[in-house]
Design an enzyme around this catalytic site. Structure first.
Site, PDB file in Angstrom:
ATOM      1  N   ASP A 113       0.839  -1.196   0.000  1.00 28.27           N
ATOM      2  CA  ASP A 113       0.000   0.000   0.000  1.00 28.27           C
ATOM      3  C   ASP A 113       0.876   1.249   0.000  1.00 28.27           C
ATOM      4  O   ASP A 113       1.997   1.216  -0.499  1.00 28.27           O
ATOM      5  CB  ASP A 113      -0.920  -0.061   1.230  1.00 28.27           C
ATOM      6  CG  ASP A 113      -2.231   0.686   1.029  1.00 28.27           C
ATOM      7  OD1 ASP A 113      -2.185   1.914   0.903  1.00 28.27           O
ATOM      8  OD2 ASP A 113      -3.291   0.040   0.992  1.00 28.27           O
TER       9      ASP A 113
ATOM     10  N   HIS B 111      -3.793   6.469   3.344  1.00 32.65           N
ATOM     11  CA  HIS B 111      -4.509   5.265   2.922  1.00 32.65           C
ATOM     12  C   HIS B 111      -3.956   4.005   3.585  1.00 32.65           C
ATOM     13  O   HIS B 111      -4.701   3.217   4.165  1.00 32.65           O
ATOM     14  CB  HIS B 111      -4.363   5.183   1.401  1.00 32.65           C
ATOM     15  CG  HIS B 111      -5.168   4.128   0.732  1.00 32.65           C
ATOM     16  ND1 HIS B 111      -4.658   2.881   0.421  1.00 32.65           N
ATOM     17  CD2 HIS B 111      -6.428   4.133   0.275  1.00 32.65           C
ATOM     18  CE1 HIS B 111      -5.583   2.177  -0.194  1.00 32.65           C
ATOM     19  NE2 HIS B 111      -6.672   2.910  -0.288  1.00 32.65           N
TER      20      HIS B 111
ATOM     21  N   SER C 188     -11.362  -0.366  -0.841  1.00 36.04           N
ATOM     22  CA  SER C 188     -10.097  -0.460  -0.105  1.00 36.04           C
ATOM     23  C   SER C 188     -10.311  -0.592   1.383  1.00 36.04           C
ATOM     24  O   SER C 188      -9.472  -1.120   2.086  1.00 36.04           O
ATOM     25  CB  SER C 188      -9.281   0.812  -0.298  1.00 36.04           C
ATOM     26  OG  SER C 188      -8.875   0.930  -1.604  1.00 36.04           O
TER      27      SER C 188
END
Ligand SMILES: *[C@@H]1O[C@H](CO)[C@@H](O)[C@H](O)[C@H]1NC(C)=O
Ligand SMILES: *[C@@H]1O[C@H](CO)[C@@H](O)[C@H](O)[C@H]1NC(C)=O
Ligand SMILES: *[C@@H]1O[C@H](CO)[C@@H](O)[C@H](O)[C@H]1NC(C)=O
Ligand SMILES: *[C@@H]1O[C@H](CO)[C@@H](O)[C@H](O)[C@H]1NC(C)=O
Ligand SMILES: *[C@@H]1O[C@H](CO)[C@@H](O)[C@H](O)[C@H]1NC(C)=O
Ligand SMILES: *[C@@H]1O[C@H](CO)[C@@H](O)[C@H](O)[C@H]1NC(C)=O
Ligand SMILES: *[C@@H]1O[C@H](CO)[C@@H](O)[C@H](O)[C@H]1NC(C)=O
Ligand SMILES: *[C@@H]1O[C@H](CO)[C@@H](O)[C@H](O)[C@H]1NC(C)=O
Ligand SMILES: *[C@@H]1O[C@H](CO)[C@@H](O)[C@H](O)[C@H]1NC(C)=O
Ligand SMILES: *[C@@H]1O[C@H](CO)[C@@H](O)[C@H](O)[C@H]1NC(C)=O
Ligand SMILES: *[C@@H]1O[C@H](CO)[C@@H](O)[C@H](O)[C@H]1NC(C)=O
Ligand SMILES: *[C@@H]1O[C@H](CO)[C@@H](O)[C@H](O)[C@H]1NC(C)=O
Length: 832
Positions: free
Chosen positions: A174, A249, A611
């Site tokens: 990620d 994120h 996600s």
């Protein structure tokens, strides 16, 4: 060590690139990154050798012994690297090239900067299987707040799992991680919390990621950027040349899967309860290969996956999707899916987000049957905010803000300008971005009304800035109405540190302004409008409310059917596999992250996207792996799938939103192409009763069974299809916990085998046939002991000619309470 070798790489790169640049006056010799695969098998394949060909029809009944095999293969890895180097030396003797990575664990190959001519020469070598140009991938990003659904959905709290996940390592490919976040501290782990000895990963140390960043919770962290660097788009200060998360994120998703339990969520001074990962005692290993500003590149991502598998992670959570469907014979054949197939062979469960490209059919960007694909659904929690006008009309809106105690006068921003300012000076002044434009006397103690225009969606104006204006002018609060430049969109939950509300509906915005207009107040002498005698009170939206109908498949969640190849033919494989909470999910955030404007500077953020759904499943998979250490990745996927729930909080069939515009008015019952097997049920997934297993050999037979695939299979895996029983194996024969028939012409028999992972139990088999299809089941009742495997036979017959998909299901009902649900989808039907 990590650090210095990376430093060396960057240094070498400059030399090589400048040399290449000198040559590049000759157009044809422009160098780029190529991924070269060799025919010899990678290391992961040799580990599984003893499993080979011991399987029954559906592979070796659930048990993966590869698990215990030591990964201390250092010597072999180094020798593969030497082979790569000598190949390059031999073929490109005396020429410029730069090898970026050697891959040796999941695929045997390397990434190298070369010219097209050099690539051709490499491709013509006997030992070389495949040469492809590196390609960009993108983050299946957070669904940024501007495009979120209304604040609905919730942090589903799974009670009593404080020690859940211990001993399991989840690898995150990620945007990195913020190691200072309390969600990843090991201080709260008051008793024994050893790092699993088989894990061999390391922590990079850099200025942004100082010594001590890793601990017993965060046990590995590296970053991969060589391909991005060669393209000149990597900026080490903005993108952080370290595992540090410059976006937010990766920090968020890691906390959703495995963040500590009982972490207080405080945003803009408001308390939003406690957060916990799904598997709060699992360990985290970070492989940063994605970057906010540009996404990422396959060469870097494969390096990250290769390293994760070699380090010994149990689960890989993947947030990438190819920018476009890779060219080739079938969607399954691309370097990333192929590397993940090797990961599955090594016993690693791979979770991938379905993508945020819904709700159109075939919007799926996660295809392969060995990958577990997760879509996003809402939850039943709502943060609802509202404003009560002086005429007693109540308007609802969004905003994670407190309310006002009393009624306050309203003033529209353009009516509160100071003497030096007119609208022609600043046509965007109504957006409240600049406090120096306003007359404090006209604003203080009032509710300032600002305009939410398309410029907010484009990031040119921000709610944070307007909050600053309101605070500077001592306003009592802030009210946004929707400007006519924004017709319809979904506004996300936005934290506000003073009373505030955003009215997301054009109609309600009109009602608000009409009321304001109804009693304008003017200056006594000049008759200039200076506000209104209209008053209002903000109720506030920091208290969650439950009871909303949920789950519901979010409009942005990508949909099946799964496309098989470039002709967009449908595959006999159900995608997504299931849905999980993916709307308005609280998670850890990096205050320096730039992933969402609304949560900049905050330690937590509420974001949405597939996600966010995928790490829920990665966390639950860690719990399953902890309880059943020997289950294969396919069997873990089966436990998650067969136990998924089909009904919502009202007891009705789960609905799917079908439109981006006004999604609540455009919904209908969800099909397997919307939600796969259903909505994940963590409790039930830990006690599935039976599992459907698939051995690695079976995936190989399936790939070899695709017409014309044998050369590609050889190219990617180094294995010859002649070793596999492939002629009769199609996707329908894969022992998936679902049945998807793209074309049913006449009749078709489908076999499935189930393995008992609980005590002896007797099952009844029931079904609901899809429209225009008849179903025959045998046996209809069977008894099965622990460890035993049973083959079930299903005969499908088309009764009419219909090309519209129809859906049914098969249920296995155990007399000790286990219930398994197997979705059945039949698209094209032709009666013979
Ligand atoms: C990298 O980013 C920094 C900070 O934004 C900027 O000052 C610098 O010019 C950038 N470097 C390059 C090479 O673009
Ligand atoms: C939240 O966590 C804190 C400790 O961090 C604990 O004292 C508190 O009781 C928790 N609250 C809830 C509602 O679980
Ligand atoms: C609003 O409602 C309150 C109580 O319900 C009432 O006392 C008041 O007169 C109403 N005001 C208007 C303008 O309708
Ligand atoms: C603006 O002008 C009005 C009269 O034109 C005057 O009364 C007022 O004090 C001025 N306000 C400021 C902030 O200068
Ligand atoms: C608030 O006022 C300060 C100083 O007066 C100024 O620096 C700042 O930019 C203002 N903020 C906004 C949002 O206008
Ligand atoms: C409010 O009044 C202004 C004129 O004062 C007018 O231009 C505007 O359209 C009105 N808006 C509404 C919503 O009534
Ligand atoms: C305007 O006049 C009214 C009544 O004459 C007075 O109460 C009010 O304070 C005046 N407003 C201003 C802004 O001077
Ligand atoms: C987990 O996977 C999802 C989707 O594949 C991705 O969006 C998310 O960022 C991943 N989480 C981590 C921490 O890698
Ligand atoms: C989840 O599974 C548990 C255990 O089987 C069951 O009691 C519960 O009702 C299920 N929840 C839903 C929403 O289906
Ligand atoms: C396989 O592909 C070839 C060439 O593309 C075609 O001629 C042949 O009919 C196909 N076979 C099957 C069984 O579809
Ligand atoms: C397989 O590799 C060979 C040799 O490198 C190449 O010529 C061929 O195009 C590749 N085939 C496929 C389908 O990738
Ligand atoms: C292939 O299948 C046949 C019959 O199903 C079986 O006899 C044979 O042993 C299998 N071969 C391999 C290599 O698994």
């Amino acid at each position: 060590m990590e650090e210095s070798s990376f430093g060396r790489l960057v240094f070498m790169l400059c030399l090589v690139l400048s040399a290449l640049c000198l040559e590049s006056s000759d157009k044809n010799s422009t160098a780029s990154v190529y991924i070269v695969t060799l025919k010899n098998a990678p290391l992961a394949h040799s580990f599984g050798e003893e499993l080979r060909r011991v399987g029954s029809r559906h592979g070796s009944a659930g048990i993966y012994r590869t698990w215990n095999i030591s990964r201390s293969e250092g010597g072999k890895g180094a020798s593969i690297v030497r082979v790569h180097e000598s190949l390059l030396r031999n073929v490109l003797r005396g020429e410029n090239y730069l090898k970026l990575y050697s891959y040796h664990y999941l695929i045997n190959g390397f990434a190298v900067i070369i010219t097209p001519q050099q690539a051709e020469r490499l491709a013509s070598r006997r030992e070389v299987a495949n040469v492809v140009m590196d390609f960009p991938v993108k983050i299946a990003t957070t669904h940024t707040p501007q495009f979120l659904g209304l604040p609905r959905g919730a942090w589903r709290r799974e009670g009593g799992i404080e020690n859940a996940g211990e001993g399991i390592v989840i690898g995150f490919v990620d945007t990195g991680i913020d190691p200072t976040h309390p969600s990843f501290s090991d201080k709260s782990a008051n008793h024994r919390y050893p790092i699993p000895p088989r894990f061999t990963g390391v922590c990079e140390v850099t200025k942004d990621f100082p010594p001590g960043s890793c601990n017993r919770k965060l046990i590995g962290a590296r970053h991969f950027a060589a391909s991005a660097i060669t393209r000149g788009i990597f900026n080490s200060s903005q993108d952080y040349a370290s595992p540090f998360d410059g976006d937010g994120h990766g920090t968020h998703t890691a906390s959703v899967a495995a963040g500590n339990h009982g972490i207080l969520v405080v945003v803009s001074g408001h308390h939003f309860g406690n957060a916990s990962g799904m598997a709060p005692r699992a360990h985290i290993a970070v492989y940063k290969a994605l970057y906010k500003r540009f996404g990422g590149f396959a060469a870097d991502v494969i390096a990250a996956i290769d390293q994760a598998a070699q380090d010994g992670v149990d689960i890989i959570n993947l947030s990438i999707t190819p920018n476009r469907r890779p060219p080739g014979i079938a969607t399954f054949f691309n370097p990333i899916d192929m590397a993940l197939l090797s990961a599955v062979k090594a016993g690693i469960f791979v979770v991938q987000a379905a993508g945020n490209t819904g709700p159109a059919p075939k919007s799926m960007s996660s295809f392969s049957p060995w990958i577990f694909t997760v879509g996003a659904a809402s939850h039943d929690r709502v943060y609802s905010n509202s404003i009560i006008l002086g005429n007693n009309i109540t308007i609802s809106g969004v905003g994670l803000a407190s309310g006002t105690r009393t009624m306050h006068k309203l003033v529209l921003a353009v009516h509160a300008l100071n003497n030096g300012t007119t609208i022609t000076d600043d046509i965007n002044v109504g957006e409240c971005q600049d406090s120096s434009r306003f007359d404090r006397n006209l604003v203080q103690r009032k509710l300032l009304i600002c305009s939410y225009t398309v410029r907010f969606i484009l990031g040119l104006s921000t709610i944070k800035q307007a909050l600053g204006t309101a605070k500077n002018l001592s306003a009592a609060g802030l009210v946004f109405y929707l400007d006519s430049s924004v017709t319809s969109f979904q506004l996300g939950p936005t934290p506000m540190d003073i009373p505030g509300i955003i009215v997301p509906s054009p109609q309600d915005s009109e009602v608000l302004l009409r009321y304001y207009n109804s009693s304008l107040s003017r200056e006594n002498v000049t008759r200039k409008i200076v506000g209104s005698n209209a008053v209002a009170k903000i109720v506030g939206g920091v208290k969650p409310m439950y009871g909303n109908t949920a789950p519901k498949v979010m409009y942005f969640s990508a949909r099946g059917p799964d496309p098989e190849d470039d002709s967009f033919k449908d595959a006999d494989i159900m995608k997504p596999n299931l849905v999980a909470p993916g709307n308005s999910i609280w998670g850890a955030w990096n205050p320096r992250g730039i992933g969402t404007v609304e949560f900049e500077g905050e330690s937590f953020a509420m974001v949405s996207g597939t996600s966010m759904a995928a790490p829920h499943v990665a966390g639950i998979a860690a719990l399953i792996k902890q309880k059943f250490p020997n289950l294969s990745p396919a069997a873990i996927g089966s436990a998650l799938s067969t136990t998924a729930s089909l009904s919502d909080t009202k007891g009705e069939h789960i609905m799917a939103e079908r439109s981006y515009i006004d999604p609540d008015a455009n919904q209908s019952p969800a099909t397997p192409f919307d939600m796969g097997s259903g909505f994940v049920n963590a409790t039930a997934a830990l006690d599935p009763g039976l599992v459907f297993d698939i051995g690695f050999d079976y995936y190989m037979s399936f790939l070899c069974g695709i017409n014309g695939s044998s050369q590609v299979v050889l190219n990617y895996t180094g294995e010859s299809c002649s070793a596999y029983n492939s002629s009769s194996v199609t996707a329908l024969d894969l022992n998936l916990p679902s049945i998807t028939i793209a074309r049913l012409v006449g009749t078709r028999t489908v076999l499935r085998s189930v393995t008992n992972v609980a005590g002896t139990e007797t099952y009844n088999v029931g079904y609901m046939a899809p429209d225009s299809v008849s179903v025959k089941v045998s046996p209809t009742r069977f008894s099965i002991r622990n460890g035993e495997t049973r083959v079930l036979r299903f005969d499908f017959r088309a009764r009419k000619n219909v090309s519209v998909a129809s859906f049914g299901k098969i249920g296995l009902f155990g007399d000790r309470g286990h219930v398994l649900n197997i979705p059945v989808s039949v698209i094209f039907k032709m009666a013979s």
